[in-house]
Design an enzyme around this catalytic site. Structure first.
Site, PDB file in Angstrom:
ATOM      1  N   CYS A 272      -9.846  -3.886   5.926  1.00 38.07           N
ATOM      2  CA  CYS A 272     -10.736  -4.899   6.509  1.00 38.07           C
ATOM      3  C   CYS A 272     -11.824  -4.331   7.418  1.00 38.07           C
ATOM      4  O   CYS A 272     -13.010  -4.435   7.114  1.00 38.07           O
ATOM      5  CB  CYS A 272      -9.906  -5.901   7.300  1.00 38.07           C
TER       6      CYS A 272
HETATM    7  N1  LIG Z   1      -4.666  -6.462   3.852  1.00 36.59           N
HETATM    8  C1  LIG Z   1      -5.092  -7.130   4.895  1.00 36.59           C
HETATM    9  O1  LIG Z   1      -4.641  -6.880   6.014  1.00 36.59           O
HETATM   10  C2  LIG Z   1      -6.127  -8.232   4.741  1.00 36.59           C
HETATM   11  C3  LIG Z   1      -6.305  -9.121   5.830  1.00 36.59           C
HETATM   12  C4  LIG Z   1      -7.208 -10.159   5.701  1.00 36.59           C
HETATM   13  C5  LIG Z   1      -7.966 -10.274   4.540  1.00 36.59           C
HETATM   14  N2  LIG Z   1      -7.808  -9.408   3.496  1.00 36.59           N
HETATM   15  C6  LIG Z   1      -8.607  -9.617   2.292  1.00 36.59           C
HETATM   16  O2  LIG Z   1      -7.776 -10.187   1.280  1.00 36.59           O
HETATM   17  C7  LIG Z   1      -8.157  -9.717  -0.004  1.00 36.59           C
HETATM   18  C8  LIG Z   1      -6.976  -9.083  -0.702  1.00 36.59           C
HETATM   19  O3  LIG Z   1      -6.572  -7.944   0.039  1.00 36.59           O
HETATM   20  P1  LIG Z   1      -5.145  -7.281  -0.136  1.00 36.59           P
HETATM   21  O4  LIG Z   1      -4.998  -6.360   1.016  1.00 36.59           O
HETATM   22  O5  LIG Z   1      -4.087  -8.290  -0.390  1.00 36.59           O
HETATM   23  O6  LIG Z   1      -5.380  -6.450  -1.494  1.00 36.59           O
HETATM   24  P2  LIG Z   1      -4.260  -5.696  -2.368  1.00 36.59           P
HETATM   25  O7  LIG Z   1      -4.970  -4.592  -3.049  1.00 36.59           O
HETATM   26  O8  LIG Z   1      -3.059  -5.420  -1.547  1.00 36.59           O
HETATM   27  O9  LIG Z   1      -3.831  -6.786  -3.453  1.00 36.59           O
HETATM   28  C9  LIG Z   1      -4.701  -7.327  -4.384  1.00 36.59           C
HETATM   29  C10 LIG Z   1      -3.925  -7.708  -5.633  1.00 36.59           C
HETATM   30  O10 LIG Z   1      -4.843  -8.327  -6.539  1.00 36.59           O
HETATM   31  C11 LIG Z   1      -4.516  -7.894  -7.849  1.00 36.59           C
HETATM   32  N3  LIG Z   1      -5.672  -8.118  -8.714  1.00 36.59           N
HETATM   33  C12 LIG Z   1      -6.812  -7.389  -8.821  1.00 36.59           C
HETATM   34  N4  LIG Z   1      -7.637  -7.959  -9.724  1.00 36.59           N
HETATM   35  C13 LIG Z   1      -7.010  -9.059 -10.190  1.00 36.59           C
HETATM   36  C14 LIG Z   1      -7.347 -10.043 -11.134  1.00 36.59           C
HETATM   37  N5  LIG Z   1      -8.526 -10.027 -11.773  1.00 36.59           N
HETATM   38  N6  LIG Z   1      -6.472 -11.019 -11.381  1.00 36.59           N
HETATM   39  C15 LIG Z   1      -5.263 -11.061 -10.751  1.00 36.59           C
HETATM   40  N7  LIG Z   1      -4.888 -10.151  -9.833  1.00 36.59           N
HETATM   41  C16 LIG Z   1      -5.751  -9.166  -9.556  1.00 36.59           C
HETATM   42  C17 LIG Z   1      -4.121  -6.449  -7.672  1.00 36.59           C
HETATM   43  O11 LIG Z   1      -3.373  -5.981  -8.777  1.00 36.59           O
HETATM   44  C18 LIG Z   1      -3.312  -6.507  -6.369  1.00 36.59           C
HETATM   45  O12 LIG Z   1      -1.942  -6.759  -6.623  1.00 36.59           O
HETATM   46  C19 LIG Z   1      -9.331  -8.782   0.236  1.00 36.59           C
HETATM   47  O13 LIG Z   1     -10.519  -9.488   0.114  1.00 36.59           O
HETATM   48  C20 LIG Z   1      -9.145  -8.343   1.678  1.00 36.59           C
HETATM   49  O14 LIG Z   1     -10.371  -7.978   2.270  1.00 36.59           O
HETATM   50  C21 LIG Z   1      -6.879  -8.392   3.587  1.00 36.59           C
END
Ligand SMILES: NC(=O)c1ccc[n+]([C@@H]2O[C@H](COP(=O)([O-])OP(=O)(O)OC[C@H]3O[C@@H](n4cnc5c(N)ncnc54)[C@H](O)[C@@H]3O)[C@@H](O)[C@H]2O)c1
Length: 440
Positions: A272
């Protein structure tokens, strides 16, 4: 006759589909399932889908027991088949939003989801985007694609942006007690979205539009990036002043108003803080505006690994040793304390700089058994015994995990570079603390 969506949310018969089962999506899926909803996770990663369906947890913030129970009670399951969307009432999108090589937003994951979603969007469906993104994404990218199906937003289906605020490893603030922002395309969209999230979260805060909700998230993380940048610059200033930055920050934090404590460190990490401000800066460039604070904080924060290298180099200098040929042990590669996530971790940058300088680099991090390193796997050292510590020319603390025996590290290491103040207040010429030494 089928009840309307609001009634189905109220009586928890609405089926929830979470697209993207990572750090954000899996805990959210578990939270809805724990609150008696039937939840279907959709992910393109077949391994994750199989793990979840086998009741196997892969995200540290999720309880293994709770996940197993929810899977065996069939409240929670996963698939990679998007056609299940036909029978899903609420879709929450939690896919990655990284940067491309030019540090511009990469919304390709959202677009891939949209390709599928447009095939299956139907009347009375609520769609909520949680992936962090630039202001305008929900209205400019998602809405037109869905409306091509001759459905009217706010009437036939509902579309919102609701940023995730998960803080991995935070034991106090979790999904249910962290207020949630929501902004819908229409008032009805916001109302339906609010109703949904209120079924699992204590406080839901509506804003007037998806753009406002998108900007809230970017402000929150830009605020952190800028304040960490300030703390990092003050650390460098304190080194020149011969003042201890940690003492200064702790003392300033006794002021009960007008000051908020941020700490310096080896740089920014995680999915983030290093990334999200660039989404805002990119959007502003399209409006001919240069987001100066964001750029300056980015410059300072990304230069911290180089500064750590200078601290290591000057420490080794005391022993007439160069970086080249030295054996260095990095303590902690996760981007923050007591978690296993190495995404964007500054430890990886410090290790790269050390290797480029000719050092032999190993790491110890009980949360991270291996990392991908120059296309191969690099494994965590087996233990942190006295003999291990003694065998290195320097030990560099980059993550302050709480399960490390720092007394042992102090007594057995030849030289310590501490970027997290774990050796607070200790005066010992073999310990160099970031923000607490005279450089020249
Ligand atoms: N990790 C954090 O602390 C956090 C906090 C707030 C916001 N976010 C935001 O949330 C979002 C997700 O982050 P995350 O950390 O969970 O990511 P992550 O990489 O842990 O998980 C994302 C998941 O999405 C899946 N994916 C990718 N493309 C896909 C598709 N086309 N269809 C279905 N699944 C698909 C991946 O296989 C993966 O399992 C991002 O935008 C991030 O900026 C993350």
């Amino acid at each position: 006759m089928k009840k309307d969506l609001q009634s189905r949310i109220n009586d928890k018969t609405a089926v929830i589909g979470i697209i993207g089962l990572g750090y954000v999506g899996l805990p959210l899926a578990v939270e809805f399932a724990n609150n008696s909803f039937t939840v279907l996770g959709i992910d393109i990663d077949k391994k994750r889908v199989a793990q979840l369906n086998g009741g196997e947890n892969y995200i540290a913030d999720v309880s293994n027991k709770s996940l197993k129970q929810l899977v065996s009670s069939k409240n929670l399951s996963a698939t990679n088949d998007f056609s299940v969307l036909t029978d899903i009432d609420v879709v929450i999108i939690c896919v990655p939003t990284p940067l491309n090589k030019l540090n511009d937003p990469d919304v390709s994951y959202i677009l891939n989801v949209l390709d599928q979603l447009t095939k299956y969007v139907h009347t009375d469906m609520l769609i909520s985007l949680e992936s962090t993104t630039y202001p305008g994404t929900t209205r400019e990218l998602i809405l037109p694609a869905l409306e091509k199906r001759n459905l009217t937003v706010g009437k036939d289906f509902y579309l919102c942006f609701s940023p995730e605020r998960i803080d991995p490893g935070n034991e106090h603030y979790q999904i249910n007690n962290t207020p949630k922002i929501i902004g819908g395309i229409t008032e009805k969209c916001t109302a339906v979205g609010k109703l949904l999230y209120e079924s699992i979260i204590d406080s839901v805060v509506p804003v007037s539009s998806p753009e406002a909700a998108e900007t809230v998230k970017l402000l929150e993380n830009t605020f952190r990036s800028i304040n960490i940048g300030l703390a990092n610059e003050v650390a460098i200033m304190c080194e020149k002043l011969g003042v201890d930055v940690w003492e200064v920050i702790d003392a300033a934090a006794t002021k009960p108003f007008g000051f908020m404590k941020f700490l310096p460190g080896p740089g920014l990490g995680g999915h983030c803080i290093p990334i999200d401000p660039h989404y805002l800066a990119w959007k502003m460039k399209t409006l001919d505006y240069n987001a100066r604070f964001i750029e300056l904080a980015g410059d300072i924060n990304t230069s911290m690994p180089l500064h750590v290298l200078e601290l290591i180099s000057s420490g080794l200098n005391q022993f007439q040793k160069p970086i080249n040929g030295s054996k260095i042990l990095v303590l902690g590669v996760a981007y923050k304390r007591d978690i296993d996530d190495v995404r964007e971790s500054p430890a990886l940058d410090v290790m790269t700089l050390l290797e480029q300088g000719g050092a032999q680099v190993d790491y110890y991090d009980s949360y991270v058994p291996k990392i991908k390193w120059n296309d191969t796997d690099k494994y965590c050292q087996k233990d942190l015994a006295a003999e291990t510590l003694k065998s290195y020319d320097a030990v560099v603390v980059l993550t302050d995990h709480s399960n490390i025996d720092y007394d042992l590290v102090k007594s057995e290491s030849k030289l310590i570079v501490d970027t997290r103040n774990v050796f607070s207040g200790i005066k010992d010429s073999k310990i160099i603390r970031l923000g607490n030494r005279q450089i020249s």
